[in-house]
Scaffold this active site. Structure first.
Site, short mmCIF file in Angstrom:
data_model
loop_
_atom_site.label_atom_id
_atom_site.label_comp_id
_atom_site.label_asym_id
_atom_site.label_seq_id
_atom_site.Cartn_x
_atom_site.Cartn_y
_atom_site.Cartn_z
N SER A 51 -1.95 3.91 -4.83
CA SER A 51 -1.73 5.34 -5.01
C SER A 51 -1.00 5.90 -3.81
O SER A 51 -1.36 5.60 -2.67
CB SER A 51 -3.07 6.07 -5.20
OG SER A 51 -2.86 7.44 -5.48
N GLU A 52 0.02 6.71 -4.06
CA GLU A 52 0.88 7.19 -2.97
C GLU A 52 0.18 8.14 -2.01
O GLU A 52 0.73 8.47 -0.95
CB GLU A 52 2.13 7.86 -3.55
CG GLU A 52 1.85 9.12 -4.32
CD GLU A 52 3.10 9.62 -5.04
OE1 GLU A 52 3.49 10.76 -4.77
OE2 GLU A 52 3.67 8.88 -5.86
N ASN A 53 -1.03 8.60 -2.36
CA ASN A 53 -1.77 9.45 -1.42
C ASN A 53 -2.61 8.62 -0.44
O ASN A 53 -3.33 9.19 0.37
CB ASN A 53 -2.65 10.46 -2.17
CG ASN A 53 -3.70 9.81 -3.04
OD1 ASN A 53 -3.46 8.75 -3.61
ND2 ASN A 53 -4.85 10.43 -3.17
N GLY A 54 -2.52 7.27 -0.52
CA GLY A 54 -3.14 6.45 0.51
C GLY A 54 -4.34 5.64 0.08
O GLY A 54 -5.34 5.58 0.81
#
Length: 224
Positions: A51-54
């Site tokens: 997920s690109e939010n980490g």
């Protein structure tokens, strides 16, 4: 023509997309329909969702008993984590995407064209909060899979040339709709599989781009 409900369309597309992953793949799922793909991956297949939010190791959507308000996917949906999951900042998340460390990404789209160009973030005159990580993903992922409905308000979404602002040029590898599976090749768009609920004539009529039709056309497996 067969009329499928929105739920049937989404399930049909997500089920088919889930068959594209290999053992050990790192996969980033876009917001919306793409997140549903994770629901249909075989439990025997070890896939790490990024997920690109980490977060590497995104699990299923959290229920009331398992909900941790601090853990969400990029769409803000509360999720569980897979065993061995790792948390990190957004800078590292994007470095993974841009550095070619994501094996596949699954994204929605407003339009895809005959060259594999993608438009999925802006309709002129309509407010858009931002492009998110789509531009980074489509140029960094090893395989780009677009999942979307075949038409929008009766109009084709698979075009000769995109008319909306591009997210990326010539980066899409595979298009999966509720009607068919199309591979982007140097020669053009090759129809690979067809949902038996739809006829070839229906698919051609609702696809602006020219399709390369093989002599033998496979049926989409587990299409609903």
């Amino acid at each position: 023509m067969i009329q499928l409900s929105k739920e049937q369309i989404r399930e049909t597309i997500a089920r088919r997309a889930a068959q594209e992953f290999q053992e050990g793949d790192v996969v980033t799922l876009g917001i919306g329909l793409p997140t549903e793909v994770a629901n249909y991956v075989s439990p025997s297949l070890h896939v790490l969702f990024h997920s690109e939010n980490g977060l590497l190791g995104v699990g299923p959507k959290a229920n009331f008993q398992t909900l941790d308000k601090a853990i969400t996917n990029a769409g803000g949906v509360h999720v569980e984590t897979q065993e061995g999951a790792a948390f990190f900042d957004t800078e590292l998340a994007f470095a993974m995407m841009r550095g070619g460390h994501v094996d596949a990404t699954v994204l929605g789209a407003l339009q895809v064209d005959s060259e594999g160009s993608l438009a999925n973030w802006l309709v002129p005159g309509v407010f858009a909060p931002g492009m998110g990580g789509a531009m980074d993903l489509v140029v960094g992922a090893q395989k780009v899979i677009v999942v979307m409905e075949h038409t929008a308000k009766g109009q084709p979404k698979i075009l000769k040339k995109c008319t909306l602002p591009l997210t990326a040029s010539k980066e899409v590898n595979l298009i999966i709709t509720e009607r068919c599976v199309i591979e982007v090749t140097p020669e053009g768009l090759a129809l690979k599989e067809i949902n038996p609920l739809f006829s070839l004539d229906e698919i051609i009529a609702d696809t602006e781009a020219e399709l390369i039709i093989p002599e033998e056309l496979a049926q989409v497996a587990n299409c609903g």
